[in-house]
Design a protein around this motif. Structure first.
Motif, PDB file in Angstrom:
ATOM      1  N   HIS A   1       0.836  -1.200   0.000  1.00 31.41           N
ATOM      2  CA  HIS A   1       0.000   0.000   0.000  1.00 31.41           C
ATOM      3  C   HIS A   1       0.874   1.254   0.000  1.00 31.41           C
ATOM      4  O   HIS A   1       2.076   1.218   0.298  1.00 31.41           O
ATOM      5  N   VAL A   2       0.240   2.375  -0.310  1.00 31.26           N
ATOM      6  CA  VAL A   2       0.828   3.702  -0.177  1.00 31.26           C
ATOM      7  C   VAL A   2      -0.172   4.560   0.597  1.00 31.26           C
ATOM      8  O   VAL A   2      -1.328   4.704   0.163  1.00 31.26           O
ATOM      9  N   ASP A   3       0.269   5.113   1.729  1.00 26.90           N
ATOM     10  CA  ASP A   3      -0.613   5.922   2.565  1.00 26.90           C
ATOM     11  C   ASP A   3      -0.156   7.380   2.556  1.00 26.90           C
ATOM     12  O   ASP A   3       1.047   7.669   2.552  1.00 26.90           O
ATOM     13  N   LEU A   4      -1.132   8.283   2.563  1.00 25.35           N
ATOM     14  CA  LEU A   4      -0.856   9.717   2.635  1.00 25.35           C
ATOM     15  C   LEU A   4      -1.680  10.338   3.756  1.00 25.35           C
ATOM     16  O   LEU A   4      -2.896  10.158   3.820  1.00 25.35           O
ATOM     17  N   ASP A   5      -1.009  11.067   4.649  1.00 24.37           N
ATOM     18  CA  ASP A   5      -1.686  11.784   5.731  1.00 24.37           C
ATOM     19  C   ASP A   5      -1.217  13.232   5.651  1.00 24.37           C
ATOM     20  O   ASP A   5      -0.024  13.512   5.790  1.00 24.37           O
ATOM     21  N   MET A   6      -2.167  14.160   5.425  1.00 24.94           N
ATOM     22  CA  MET A   6      -1.766  15.537   5.152  1.00 24.94           C
ATOM     23  C   MET A   6      -2.721  16.537   5.793  1.00 24.94           C
ATOM     24  O   MET A   6      -3.927  16.296   5.887  1.00 24.94           O
TER      25      MET A   6
ATOM     26  N   ALA B   1      -6.223  15.403   4.211  1.00 22.60           N
ATOM     27  CA  ALA B   1      -6.374  14.172   3.440  1.00 22.60           C
ATOM     28  C   ALA B   1      -5.795  13.015   4.235  1.00 22.60           C
ATOM     29  O   ALA B   1      -4.750  13.139   4.867  1.00 22.60           O
ATOM     30  N   ASN B   2      -6.499  11.918   4.199  1.00 24.01           N
ATOM     31  CA  ASN B   2      -6.021  10.664   4.780  1.00 24.01           C
ATOM     32  C   ASN B   2      -6.366   9.570   3.783  1.00 24.01           C
ATOM     33  O   ASN B   2      -7.495   9.094   3.720  1.00 24.01           O
ATOM     34  N   VAL B   3      -5.362   9.223   2.975  1.00 26.82           N
ATOM     35  CA  VAL B   3      -5.610   8.377   1.817  1.00 26.82           C
ATOM     36  C   VAL B   3      -4.851   7.069   1.953  1.00 26.82           C
ATOM     37  O   VAL B   3      -3.678   7.061   2.356  1.00 26.82           O
ATOM     38  N   HIS B   4      -5.513   5.965   1.605  1.00 24.63           N
ATOM     39  CA  HIS B   4      -4.891   4.642   1.584  1.00 24.63           C
ATOM     40  C   HIS B   4      -5.045   4.068   0.180  1.00 24.63           C
ATOM     41  O   HIS B   4      -6.159   3.851  -0.301  1.00 24.63           O
ATOM     42  N   TYR B   5      -3.907   3.856  -0.499  1.00 27.79           N
ATOM     43  CA  TYR B   5      -3.898   3.258  -1.838  1.00 27.79           C
ATOM     44  C   TYR B   5      -3.366   1.834  -1.739  1.00 27.79           C
ATOM     45  O   TYR B   5      -2.271   1.608  -1.203  1.00 27.79           O
TER      46      TYR B   5
ATOM     47  N   ASP C   1      -5.970   0.501  -6.439  1.00 26.86           N
ATOM     48  CA  ASP C   1      -5.597   1.848  -6.891  1.00 26.86           C
ATOM     49  C   ASP C   1      -4.263   1.852  -7.642  1.00 26.86           C
ATOM     50  O   ASP C   1      -3.363   2.651  -7.335  1.00 26.86           O
ATOM     51  N   PRO C   2      -4.080   1.003  -8.606  1.00 23.31           N
ATOM     52  CA  PRO C   2      -2.778   0.930  -9.294  1.00 23.31           C
ATOM     53  C   PRO C   2      -2.412   2.211 -10.037  1.00 23.31           C
ATOM     54  O   PRO C   2      -1.260   2.632 -10.017  1.00 23.31           O
ATOM     55  N   GLU C   3      -3.389   2.826 -10.692  1.00 25.68           N
ATOM     56  CA  GLU C   3      -3.095   4.043 -11.454  1.00 25.68           C
ATOM     57  C   GLU C   3      -2.689   5.199 -10.544  1.00 25.68           C
ATOM     58  O   GLU C   3      -1.806   6.004 -10.878  1.00 25.68           O
ATOM     59  N   ALA C   4      -3.327   5.298  -9.383  1.00 23.01           N
ATOM     60  CA  ALA C   4      -2.983   6.368  -8.438  1.00 23.01           C
ATOM     61  C   ALA C   4      -1.564   6.181  -7.911  1.00 23.01           C
ATOM     62  O   ALA C   4      -0.811   7.155  -7.740  1.00 23.01           O
TER      63      ALA C   4
ATOM     64  N   ASP D   1      -5.619  14.833  -5.251  1.00 26.31           N
ATOM     65  CA  ASP D   1      -7.000  15.035  -5.665  1.00 26.31           C
ATOM     66  C   ASP D   1      -7.976  14.615  -4.563  1.00 26.31           C
ATOM     67  O   ASP D   1      -9.169  14.910  -4.639  1.00 26.31           O
ATOM     68  N   GLN D   2      -7.465  13.906  -3.572  1.00 28.60           N
ATOM     69  CA  GLN D   2      -8.313  13.485  -2.462  1.00 28.60           C
ATOM     70  C   GLN D   2      -8.347  14.511  -1.329  1.00 28.60           C
ATOM     71  O   GLN D   2      -9.024  14.307  -0.332  1.00 28.60           O
ATOM     72  N   LEU D   3      -7.625  15.597  -1.513  1.00 29.96           N
ATOM     73  CA  LEU D   3      -7.568  16.616  -0.470  1.00 29.96           C
ATOM     74  C   LEU D   3      -8.933  17.283  -0.295  1.00 29.96           C
ATOM     75  O   LEU D   3      -9.510  17.789  -1.253  1.00 29.96           O
TER      76      LEU D   3
END
Length: 486
Positions: A237-242, A319-323, A328-331, A348-350
């Motif tokens: 996975h790839v996680d984003l917390d912003m 944003a708190n995103v979990h890919y 979510d391969p393209e992301a 874009d999830q912000l």
């Protein structure tokens, strides 16, 4: 349109970066007797002539940084169209863990001064712009890793890119100055200034954590050439917390919310308007100890601007995103393949929203300057000076400047200076004053060395009647009056 807070903040950061240009206070001019420009440093240093400055044709710019110097900055401008340059060794070699810019740009719209009896008056209108930018080195480390994709352990990649921050303030200043000799030795001066705030904007990314945990990935993978089908064969996975904040005062635009929520919908630009008002003062004095020694002291820009609550603009983005590789391969490809952290699909999830209580007034203090000067004149045409200056900003700075001024004839000043602290022995300053008409000067002359601070001032003025000629005219009129009475 609700996700515009991040692009808008980054646009502000980019604008500051490419326009990074301290004040019309070139220290080299301080001991150039008679030059009108010295009033900007010490209001007691009245020029010998009255003057009128040609509108818009006098300006000052300066830059200070812990990483970017004159040569470094010229390389950035020359390679601004090449995104790979910002991940190259030549760009990143001087970066510190925490980096900053300070700059100030002053544009003199109109100014004039005149002698009235034994006092000097001056009036001016000018626009001042100051900025402070801070960013972490990890921001560029992350982009470099993503663009090169070489020898990277994709199983445990964690990046903390928090701490990108920028503040920019602009205001219009109208000032009235006064300088008067108290006796043969002491002259005092002061200036009262009315300020009209144009904008005060702050963009801050206080949290940006990227967690990459991918199994069975080649350490030299080129993500820009990887297909979504190949990513789906991976695990992880790839996680984003912003969290980001845009906050400030500006009447020239409005932030539009959605009808049924506090989420941001759009930015609407309108007509120009002042966003605040305030006052500031300059105070100065000079003391002629004897025929050869002159002492001086000044404090400038003591003041504040109170910003209107009606001009307050605030947006919060989070944003708190979990890919996952399967969903979510393209992301994932978009984020890791571009290397452009601010343009990834993840942003874009912000979610951007306007707080309920976002209207409030505020007061911001100006960055004051303190100067102290010592001048020694061994002979009439030569002046030797030592000037101490302190600029009180969020990142305060101090300087010691040695000056040599030669006046071959009256109304011509040629100066050389050496600033010991900021230039790190890599540059010198010069000033040329011709007939009280043209002035060109800098404290940090670029000599193909990477000085971390630079400034420059250029100005054209029309000289008016001098104090001496006014005194002679007065004496002549007095003598004529006495003769007529006799």
């Amino acid at each position: 349109m609700r996700k515009k807070i991040l692009p808008f903040s980054i646009l502000l950061l980019a604008l500051l970066t490419i326009t990074t240009i301290h004040a019309q206070q070139v220290r080299t001019s301080y001991f150039m007797n008679g030059e009108p420009l010295r009033l900007n440093i010490n209001p007691a240093l009245a020029p010998t002539n009255g003057f009128y400055t040609i509108p818009i044709l006098q300006m000052g710019m300066s830059l200070s940084s812990n990483v970017f110097g004159t040569r470094y900055f010229s390389e950035i401008i020359g390679n601004s169209d090449d995104p790979d340059f910002f991940t190259s060794n030549s760009f990143m070699k001087n970066l510190d863990p925490h980096n900053y810019f300070n700059f100030r740009y002053d544009l003199n719209i109109i100014s004039f001064g005149w002698w009235k009896r034994d006092a000097f008056w001056n009036v001016d209108i000018a626009m001042r712009t100051t900025a402070d930018i801070r960013f972490p080195r990890q921001l560029f480390d992350f982009m470099k890793d993503m663009r090169s994709s070489e020898n990277i352990d994709w199983h445990k990649q964690k990046h903390n890119l928090s701490g990108t921050d920028a503040t920019i303030t602009s205001y219009l200043e109208t000032g009235v100055g006064y300088a008067k000799p108290i006796n043969e030795k002491l002259t005092i001066g002061g200036k009262a200034k009315f300020l009209l705030g144009i904008f005060n904007l702050h963009a801050n990314i206080d949290q940006m954590d990227i967690d990459i945990n991918l199994d069975d990935v080649d350490e030299n993978i080129d993500w820009s050439e990887t297909t979504p089908e190949e990513v789906q064969q991976m695990n992880g996975h790839v996680d984003l917390d912003m969290h980001a904040l845009f906050n400030g005062y500006c009447k020239s635009f409005d932030i539009i919310k959605e009808l049924d929520s506090n989420e941001m919908d759009d930015i609407e630009y309108g007509s120009f308007g002042f966003s605040g008002k305030g006052v500031s003062f300059d105070l100065g004095a000079q003391y002629q100890l004897n025929e050869k020694i002159n002492l001086s002291l000044a404090v400038t820009d003591i003041g504040f601007i109170k910003w209107k609550d009606s001009a307050h603009r605030q947006v919060i983005g989070a944003a708190n995103v979990h890919y996952s590789c399967q969903n979510d391969p393209e992301a994932i490809i978009d984020l890791l393949g571009s290397g452009e952290v601010f343009n990834g699909e993840a942003f874009d999830q912000l979610e951007s929203y306007v707080p309920e209580e976002s209207k409030s007034d505020s007061c911001s203090w100006l960055n004051a300057n303190i100067v102290a000067g010592f001048e020694y004149k061994p002979i009439e045409k030569i002046s030797l000076g030592l000037l101490s200056t302190s600029y009180l900003a969020r990142k305060s700075s101090s300087e010691l400047t040695l000056s040599f001024v030669y006046s071959p004839v009256k109304k011509i000043n040629l100066a050389l200076s050496y600033s010991m602290l900021q230039s790190r022995a890599r540059s010198f300053g010069f000033g040329i004053g011709l007939g009280r008409i043209l002035f060109i000067g800098t404290d940090y002359m670029w000599l193909n060395n990477d000085s971390k601070v630079t400034n420059a001032v250029v100005g054209l003025t029309v000289p008016l009647r001098s104090r001496e000629s006014k005194q002679k005219t007065t004496e002549k009129k007095t003598s004529s009056s006495l003769n007529s009475l006799i």
